[in-house]
Enzyme design. Structure first.
Site, mmCIF file in Angstrom:
data_model
loop_
_atom_site.group_PDB
_atom_site.id
_atom_site.type_symbol
_atom_site.label_atom_id
_atom_site.label_comp_id
_atom_site.label_asym_id
_atom_site.label_seq_id
_atom_site.Cartn_x
_atom_site.Cartn_y
_atom_site.Cartn_z
ATOM 1 N N LYS A 252 -84.881 16.667 88.486
ATOM 2 C CA LYS A 252 -85.879 17.046 87.479
ATOM 3 C C LYS A 252 -85.946 15.901 86.489
ATOM 4 O O LYS A 252 -84.968 15.572 85.827
ATOM 5 C CB LYS A 252 -85.508 18.345 86.777
ATOM 6 C CG LYS A 252 -86.581 18.768 85.783
ATOM 7 C CD LYS A 252 -86.314 20.132 85.196
ATOM 8 C CE LYS A 252 -87.506 20.675 84.428
ATOM 9 N NZ LYS A 252 -88.006 19.791 83.394
ATOM 10 N N ARG A 257 -95.893 14.667 83.527
ATOM 11 C CA ARG A 257 -96.453 15.158 84.787
ATOM 12 C C ARG A 257 -97.800 14.512 85.024
ATOM 13 O O ARG A 257 -98.588 14.346 84.099
ATOM 14 C CB ARG A 257 -96.614 16.673 84.659
ATOM 15 C CG ARG A 257 -97.312 17.383 85.803
ATOM 16 C CD ARG A 257 -96.295 18.046 86.654
ATOM 17 N NE ARG A 257 -96.847 18.988 87.601
ATOM 18 C CZ ARG A 257 -96.592 20.309 87.575
ATOM 19 N NH1 ARG A 257 -95.878 20.821 86.593
ATOM 20 N NH2 ARG A 257 -97.057 21.095 88.516
HETATM 21 P P1 AMP Z 1 -90.494 22.467 81.974
HETATM 22 O O1 AMP Z 1 -91.490 21.570 81.290
HETATM 23 O O2 AMP Z 1 -89.106 22.380 81.450
HETATM 24 O O3 AMP Z 1 -91.009 23.885 82.125
HETATM 25 O O4 AMP Z 1 -90.374 21.939 83.476
HETATM 26 C C1 AMP Z 1 -91.486 21.760 84.304
HETATM 27 C C2 AMP Z 1 -91.845 20.310 84.348
HETATM 28 O O5 AMP Z 1 -90.825 19.538 84.950
HETATM 29 C C3 AMP Z 1 -93.038 20.005 85.214
HETATM 30 O O6 AMP Z 1 -94.242 20.232 84.524
HETATM 31 C C4 AMP Z 1 -92.852 18.545 85.552
HETATM 32 O O7 AMP Z 1 -93.503 17.751 84.586
HETATM 33 C C5 AMP Z 1 -91.371 18.316 85.413
HETATM 34 N N1 AMP Z 1 -90.688 17.922 86.657
HETATM 35 C C6 AMP Z 1 -89.735 16.970 86.709
HETATM 36 N N2 AMP Z 1 -89.272 16.835 87.947
HETATM 37 C C7 AMP Z 1 -89.937 17.710 88.730
HETATM 38 C C8 AMP Z 1 -89.880 18.037 90.125
HETATM 39 N N3 AMP Z 1 -89.058 17.447 90.968
HETATM 40 N N4 AMP Z 1 -90.723 19.012 90.563
HETATM 41 C C9 AMP Z 1 -91.569 19.635 89.713
HETATM 42 N N5 AMP Z 1 -91.661 19.360 88.395
HETATM 43 C C10 AMP Z 1 -90.846 18.413 87.899
#
Ligand code: AMP
Length: 565
Positions: A252, A257
């Protein structure tokens, strides 16, 4: 259709605040709108003239608008400016001055919504030197064709401040009611809007093909899709319940994004999580994406700022790339990398309803593995230990955590679904710190714990003032055997009044006081500021681990240490 008809609706909407009432007003109005006008009307009810992702801006300075008002009304610009200072709303200023327009020699006719729409597009396309004057002239002409109320709303539209309080979904709902008579269509509307977040296209589809048409709405390369979001769990051991069997685990990444679209003509466009078009910010990224082995695609990934070795840099560093100017300079200053993690469309085929495993296989095939572009790191496993190891590795590599994905999961556009689960370092208990705390008091237990101590009042040591300052109330982690042991251990420290050197706020006064002597090892997730503890901060979610018989009270964690943390 005359713009005035829309103006009457704006007037009605401005008077109500209930969402239901707005929906009714709009539905009644939409019934009277010819199908060929419906897309334009849908945009205009939201004060727009294109979908958000097109990033079309009118770039009108308020100064130029006031100038146009003064020309159209035949009054001095000084007077208009003065009045505008009082109203604070150029819309109202326009309404006031255009009540008494001078008669023009040539009759100007009425402004239709098509004329308005075309003019707004033209205004957006007009830029460069002298463009403000050109824009003003176009606006004067429009002012001459509308009522004074029309001038008010026209001004707000060109300034981008027309907000009637109606949301996109209200407009879509009203459209569905108007054209299909059906009211229970929230799910269909939302699903379609997640794939096609363009009110104009949605409106036209509803008007011409009804809800059936919406159900068949297709992905279109170049038009962003609302992005899927991830769920969270409290404990990695709960994963099995949510996602039994083998899963895909990816890094992650803490960046930005991006959804990248490549159309048949080779053009690549980038969209942010808010669906803004960010192509102009990342010409370097566009180049890297050209190396992907596919004629057409929609894919997603995370943009990261990297150092010369390709190691990730902080999110704040990447934010320097959020700019309109000096883009080339910053491409060199802040180089980026994209980790590709999903594929929604490839070479004429929509794949987002295919199992994730299949999509990921194609990614591995078509995405090159270089310093600036690569598929996201991934392991396939059904073993929690292995997931945890990979998680630690990702943290060591400087990433935020992991994303756990269901192998058969579809891409749930616009939804925080259970096909993706995020696991970040902040969630992990083992990551939090342990503290050696001094027991200075206890509270009698209730219920199951009646007759024994239910919770302890714990303190840190202030070495400068030689005092003990309370930090938390500790109840969690006290097993039956610990509860049994406690009275025996604490007995010789018992005190009938607040012991010397112990400071405590009145809200925290315990049932029994203890002189500082017993030290306990406590695990906690975080520290927060607190008005109830004399340490000034408090431990959140403290958990008893063990007695630290080897420590004296003065060897406990200090106030200084916790304030530094
Ligand atoms: P959060 O913002 O904490 O809800 O996490 C979701 C975000 O993690 C997504 O919108 C992506 O921008 C980011 N992200 C980072 N790595 C990944 C991954 N391998 N797959 C999907 N999202 C990811």
């Amino acid at each position: 259709m005359d713009f005035q008809k829309l103006v009457d609706v704006y007037e009605e909407l401005e008077k109500v605040s209930s969402g239901n009432k707005m929906r009714e007003i709009l539905a009644d109005f939409f019934k009277t709108v010819p199908k060929e006008d419906i897309a334009i009307v849908a945009y205009l009810t939201l004060g727009k003239f294109s979908s958000d992702y097109e990033n079309a801006v009118l770039g009108f300075a308020e100064r130029s608008i006031l100038k146009a008002i003064s020309s159209a009304a035949g009054v001095s610009s000084g007077k208009v400016r003065e009045s505008n200072q009082k109203t604070g709303d150029a819309g109202l200023t326009a309404e006031i001055f255009l009540k008494h327009k001078p008669q023009t020699l040539v009759p100007v006719g009425k402004l239709t919504i098509h004329d308005l729409f075309d003019n707004l597009k033209k205004l957006a396309d007009t830029s460069g030197t002298g463009s403000q004057d050109q824009k003003s002239i176009m606006l004067v002409r429009m002012y001459q064709q509308v009522s004074s109320k029309g001038a008010k709303y026209l001004t707000r539209i060109v300034l981008g401040t027309l907000r009637m309080g109606v949301g996109d979904m209200t407009v879509l709902d009203a459209l569905a009611i108007a054209y299909t008579g059906e009211k229970k269509n929230k799910e269909i509307l939302e699903n379609a809007y997640n794939i096609c977040p363009d009110v104009g296209v949605m409106a036209e589809t509803i008007a011409k093909k009804g809800l059936k048409g919406l159900e068949k709405i297709e992905v279109q390369v170049g038009r962003p899709i609302k992005m899927m979001l991830a769920q969270r769990i409290g404990d990695l051991d709960d994963l099995e319940k949510k996602m039994p069997g083998k899963v895909s685990v990816e890094g992650k990444y803490d960046g930005e994004r991006v959804q990248a679209h490549k159309t048949k003509d080779g053009k690549i466009q980038l969209f942010s999580r808010r669906l803004d078009n960010t192509t102009a910010q990342f010409p370097d990224l566009v180049k890297y994406l050209e190396d992907i082995k596919a004629k057409e695609f929609i894919l997603e990934g995370e943009i990261l700022a990297i150092d010369e070795n390709g190691k990730p840099l902080a999110f704040q560093t990447l934010m320097q790339r959020r700019r309109k100017n000096d883009v080339e300079e910053y491409i060199k200053k802040v180089p980026v990398q994209i980790k590709v993690f999903d594929l929604l469309y490839v070479n004429g085929k929509t794949v987002f309803n295919d199992p994730f495993q299949e999509r990921r296989k194609i990614i591995n095939k078509i995405v090159p593995k270089g310093k600036h572009i690569m598929p996201a790191e991934e392991i396939l496993t059904d073993d929690v230990e292995e997931i945890n190891d990979f998680f630690q590795k990702m943290l060591d590599d400087g990433y935020e955590g992991i994303m756990i994905k269901a192998l058969d999961g579809v891409y749930q556009a616009g939804t925080r679904g259970w096909n993706w689960i995020k696991w970040k370092k902040e969630y992990v208990k083992e990551m939090s710190d342990t503290f050696d705390l001094v027991v200075v008091g206890a509270y009698y237990g209730r219920g199951r714990r009646s007759g024994v101590y239910g919770a302890l009042l714990c303190a840190v040591y202030d070495s400068e003032n030689d005092s003990f300052e309370t930090l938390c109330k500790l109840g969690t982690g006290l097993t039956d055997s610990v509860l049994e042991e406690l009275p025996e251990k604490l007995k010789r420290y018992e005190s009938s009044k607040k012991p010397a050197r112990v400071n405590c706020k009145k809200e925290m006064i315990p049932d029994v006081w203890f002189k500082p002597g017993v030290v306990v090892d406590v695990l906690a997730a975080e520290l927060t500021k607190s008005p109830f503890h004399t340490a000034g901060v408090a431990l959140r979610f403290p958990r008893f681990l063990r007695f630290r018989d080897d420590k004296k009270a003065e060897q406990a964690t200090t106030v200084k240490e916790v304030s530094e943390i």
